[in-house]
Write an enzyme that holds these catalytic residues in place. Structure first.
Site: not given
Ligand code: KIV
Length: 283
Positions: A45-46, A183
């Protein structure tokens, strides 16, 4: 490349073989990542930040996750694709969590879902796993809780916090998660979790001893436009610079009238001289 599965990934942990994971949000990039040999892809969700320009991940919806994840699965059928459950798609109730996890798998073809949190989401993880959906957990700094953490801050630095992260890891394992993202936690804590759990641990800002590593593709490939680089991010290629150079060269050629030159023009299918004269005269 043979399709990665829960079993092949667990076997890699057992054999001490490191596992690569990278985020991906679209078909083209999925083709490139798969061709480069990445084993697991995270449709994180990044994407709220990297693809949509929001300051955090909180606005991302189920519908958006489905659109991006579908494109990725089509581009990388050989990879094990994990889709993030967006903020508030699993926190409200176990029933909603199961229904949304089911939608993500049914409507995208992905192989697993990821949800953030430890003890607080145990019931959700158990119920999703009971439906036959593999779960990747996510403990430590969980971006969906950035407001509660007071920002994107390293977790597990003092004793109470380290014990909480460790307990979270055991809780999600007990609930049935087969993989867990760690993380922004101290490297020693990540090593302990990696050694003491059966889960495949995937670190991001968690030191070298996890079973695998994940990075946001735009970070790893230096595609950011704001220049910010967290300490754990290594730039493996200057893709942002490369794209800008290419676009700049294109703009220059267009402005100068040097593109398209003869080489890039359909000469053979061009109008014959007689027809050209006739058309010019007609208008
Ligand atoms: O949403 C994302 O990209 C993540 C990673 C940073 C692990 O959760």
């Amino acid at each position: 490349m043979a399709k990665e599965t829960v079993l092949t990934l667990l076997a890699k942990k057992a054999a001490g073989e490191k596992i690569s994971q990278m985020t991906c949000y679209d078909y083209t990039m999925a083709r490139l990542e798969a061709a480069a040999g990445v084993e697991t892809i995270l449709v994180g969700d990044s994407l709220g930040m990297t693809m949509q320009g929001y300051p955090d991940t909180l606005s991302v919806t189920m519908e958006e996750m489905i659109v991006y994840a579908r494109s990725v699965v089509r581009g990388a059928p050989e990879c094990f694709v994990i889709v993030d459950m967006p903020f508030m798609s699993y926190q409200v109730s176990v029933e909603q969590a199961v229904a949304n996890a089911g939608r993500l798998i049914k409507e995208t073809g992905a192989n697993a879902v990821k949800l953030e949190g430890g003890a607080a989401v145990k019931e959700q993880i158990k119920a999703i796993v009971d439906c036959g959906i593999p779960v990747c957990a996510h403990v430590g700094m969980t971006p969906q809780s950035a407001n509660a953490f007071g920002g994107f801050k390293v977790q597990g630095k003092d004793e109470a916090s380290a014990r909480r992260v460790l307990q979270d890891a055991f809780d999600v394992q007990e609930a049935g998660a087969f993989m867990c993202v760690l993380e922004c936690v101290p490297a020693t804590l990540a090593r302990i979790i990696t050694q003491k759990t059966r889960m495949v641990t995937i670190g991001i800002g968690a030191g070298p001893d996890c079973d695998g590593q994940v990075l946001v593709a735009q970070d790893a490939l230096a595609m950011g436009v704001d220049g910010f680089r967290p300490k754990f991010v290594k730039h493996f290629a200057q893709v942002g610079e490369c794209i800008q150079d290419g676009v700049r060269a294109y703009v220059e050629d267009v402005k100068a009238g040097t593109y398209p030159s003869e080489e890039f023009t359909y000469a053979k299918s061009d109008l014959g001289p007689a027809l050209a004269v006739e058309l010019e005269a007609a208008f």
